[in-house]
Design an enzyme around this catalytic site. Sequence first.
Site, PDB file in Angstrom:
ATOM      1  N   GLY A 200       0.778  -1.247   0.000  1.00 20.69           N
ATOM      2  CA  GLY A 200       0.000   0.000   0.000  1.00 20.69           C
ATOM      3  C   GLY A 200       0.803   1.286   0.000  1.00 20.69           C
ATOM      4  O   GLY A 200       0.225   2.365   0.125  1.00 20.69           O
TER       5      GLY A 200
ATOM      6  N   ASP B  22      -6.685 -10.598  -9.756  1.00 17.49           N
ATOM      7  CA  ASP B  22      -5.593 -10.793 -10.712  1.00 17.49           C
ATOM      8  C   ASP B  22      -5.884  -9.893 -11.909  1.00 17.49           C
ATOM      9  O   ASP B  22      -6.932 -10.039 -12.554  1.00 17.49           O
ATOM     10  CB  ASP B  22      -5.586 -12.278 -11.123  1.00 17.49           C
ATOM     11  CG  ASP B  22      -4.429 -12.612 -12.049  1.00 17.49           C
ATOM     12  OD1 ASP B  22      -3.896 -11.694 -12.702  1.00 17.49           O
ATOM     13  OD2 ASP B  22      -4.076 -13.803 -12.117  1.00 17.49           O
TER      14      ASP B  22
ATOM     15  N   ASP C 299       3.379  -0.779 -10.131  1.00 16.98           N
ATOM     16  CA  ASP C 299       4.652  -1.258  -9.569  1.00 16.98           C
ATOM     17  C   ASP C 299       4.605  -2.785  -9.587  1.00 16.98           C
ATOM     18  O   ASP C 299       5.286  -3.450  -8.820  1.00 16.98           O
ATOM     19  CB  ASP C 299       4.764  -0.730  -8.127  1.00 16.98           C
ATOM     20  CG  ASP C 299       6.162  -0.855  -7.545  1.00 16.98           C
ATOM     21  OD1 ASP C 299       7.125  -0.898  -8.317  1.00 16.98           O
ATOM     22  OD2 ASP C 299       6.274  -0.896  -6.308  1.00 16.98           O
TER      23      ASP C 299
ATOM     24  N   LYS D 202       6.660  -0.351 -13.820  1.00 17.41           N
ATOM     25  CA  LYS D 202       7.984  -0.878 -13.527  1.00 17.41           C
ATOM     26  C   LYS D 202       8.387  -1.851 -14.636  1.00 17.41           C
ATOM     27  O   LYS D 202       7.538  -2.554 -15.183  1.00 17.41           O
ATOM     28  CB  LYS D 202       7.945  -1.631 -12.200  1.00 17.41           C
ATOM     29  CG  LYS D 202       9.287  -2.200 -11.904  1.00 17.41           C
ATOM     30  CD  LYS D 202       9.599  -2.729 -10.550  1.00 17.41           C
ATOM     31  CE  LYS D 202       8.651  -3.411  -9.675  1.00 17.41           C
ATOM     32  NZ  LYS D 202       9.043  -3.114  -8.281  1.00 17.41           N
TER      33      LYS D 202
HETATM   34  C1  LIG Z   1       6.606  -4.571  -5.570  1.00 17.00           C
HETATM   35  S1  LIG Z   1       5.026  -5.039  -5.032  1.00 17.00           S
HETATM   36  C2  LIG Z   1       4.163  -3.508  -4.996  1.00 17.00           C
HETATM   37  C3  LIG Z   1       4.532  -2.593  -3.858  1.00 17.00           C
HETATM   38  C4  LIG Z   1       3.622  -1.386  -3.767  1.00 17.00           C
HETATM   39  N1  LIG Z   1       3.792  -0.534  -4.932  1.00 17.00           N
HETATM   40  C5  LIG Z   1       3.852  -0.575  -2.534  1.00 17.00           C
HETATM   41  O1  LIG Z   1       4.410   0.523  -2.637  1.00 17.00           O
HETATM   42  O2  LIG Z   1       3.440  -1.002  -1.455  1.00 17.00           O
HETATM   43  C6  LIG Z   1       4.355  -5.821  -6.458  1.00 17.00           C
HETATM   44  C7  LIG Z   1       2.965  -6.375  -6.290  1.00 17.00           C
HETATM   45  O3  LIG Z   1       2.463  -6.830  -7.551  1.00 17.00           O
HETATM   46  C8  LIG Z   1       1.472  -7.805  -7.244  1.00 17.00           C
HETATM   47  N2  LIG Z   1       1.074  -8.627  -8.404  1.00 17.00           N
HETATM   48  C9  LIG Z   1       1.845  -9.496  -9.108  1.00 17.00           C
HETATM   49  N3  LIG Z   1       1.119 -10.094 -10.071  1.00 17.00           N
HETATM   50  C10 LIG Z   1      -0.141  -9.587  -9.996  1.00 17.00           C
HETATM   51  C11 LIG Z   1      -1.344  -9.827 -10.733  1.00 17.00           C
HETATM   52  N4  LIG Z   1      -1.383 -10.700 -11.748  1.00 17.00           N
HETATM   53  N5  LIG Z   1      -2.464  -9.124 -10.390  1.00 17.00           N
HETATM   54  C12 LIG Z   1      -2.425  -8.239  -9.352  1.00 17.00           C
HETATM   55  N6  LIG Z   1      -1.308  -7.971  -8.620  1.00 17.00           N
HETATM   56  C13 LIG Z   1      -0.179  -8.633  -8.924  1.00 17.00           C
HETATM   57  C14 LIG Z   1       2.155  -8.637  -6.158  1.00 17.00           C
HETATM   58  O4  LIG Z   1       1.202  -9.375  -5.422  1.00 17.00           O
HETATM   59  C15 LIG Z   1       2.883  -7.561  -5.342  1.00 17.00           C
HETATM   60  O5  LIG Z   1       2.171  -7.224  -4.179  1.00 17.00           O
END
Ligand SMILES: C[S@@+](CC[C@H](N)C(=O)[O-])C[C@H]1O[C@@H](n2cnc3c(N)ncnc32)[C@H](O)[C@@H]1O
Length: 241
Positions: A55, A91, A116, A156
């Site tokens: 978050g 998803d 991200d 990203k």
């Molecule tokens: C680096 S983290 C994000 C951190 C966030 N920007 C923060 O500042 O707290 C990347 C996120 O992408 C999510 N993610 C990966 N594949 C996904 C998908 N298919 N659908 C939704 N979220 C996804 C992961 O669960 C993870 O929590």
Amino acid sequence: MAKRWYQEHQRDPWRRQAKNSGYRARSAFKLKQIQERHGVMRLGDSVLDVGCHPGGWTQVAVEEVGSNGNVVGVDLHATDPVDGAQLLVGDVRKGETIEAIIERNGGQPYNAVVSDISPRLTGRYDTDQAISLELSAVALEISVKILKPGGSFVTKAFQGTGIELLVEACKKRFSFVRRFSPVASRNSSSEVYLVCKNMVPLGKRLKGSPSLEIANGLRKLGILPDGDDEDVSPAVGFRRI
Ligand SMILES: C[S@@+](CC[C@H](N)C(=O)[O-])C[C@H]1O[C@@H](n2cnc3c(N)ncnc32)[C@H](O)[C@@H]1O
């Protein structure tokens, strides 16, 4: 190795600063630095945060859009409530998640999409980079579906095969596309953010699916096998490794 990681973790100034400023993740400073440099969000905007858990970016987006804005965050994992944001579990490769995203902005187009999104890293760079490319392509796909003309998109990406294809797909849809490496990205990191502004109106931009374009590009490079994915759905992604 574990000791070195622990020492670096302890020394990480962004982690300390995040803790002191009440941000849930050090990554919050990456979005702050993107925003300072490129101004992708404005007061009153509607913003979608893709891959929002835990978050940190959502907190920054809420600050930037103020009380008249609307921030929607989506992730595979449930995110603890953030005041002023709506949070979804889903998803983003699934149509039902995209429908929920659209519904959470009252069916209206968004001003900005900030992503991200990142896979659960395996430690094998080529695999992680390929999956990340697919997820970034999905984020772009969603952006062209839900953004207003003139809207902004941040995603990203990891340096490596196919990133040029992603940049090209962005350039066909946004008049401003830049790579940006926030200071808050770790020195050793190969991550880079693509900052795209001013989405071109529908009549003037390339129609068709960015995921398919990127998949075709990968096929030409011999990275995806020929004849695969003929009927790929943009909401599903293109990877067959
Ligand atoms: C680096 S983290 C994000 C951190 C966030 N920007 C923060 O500042 O707290 C990347 C996120 O992408 C999510 N993610 C990966 N594949 C996904 C998908 N298919 N659908 C939704 N979220 C996804 C992961 O669960 C993870 O929590």
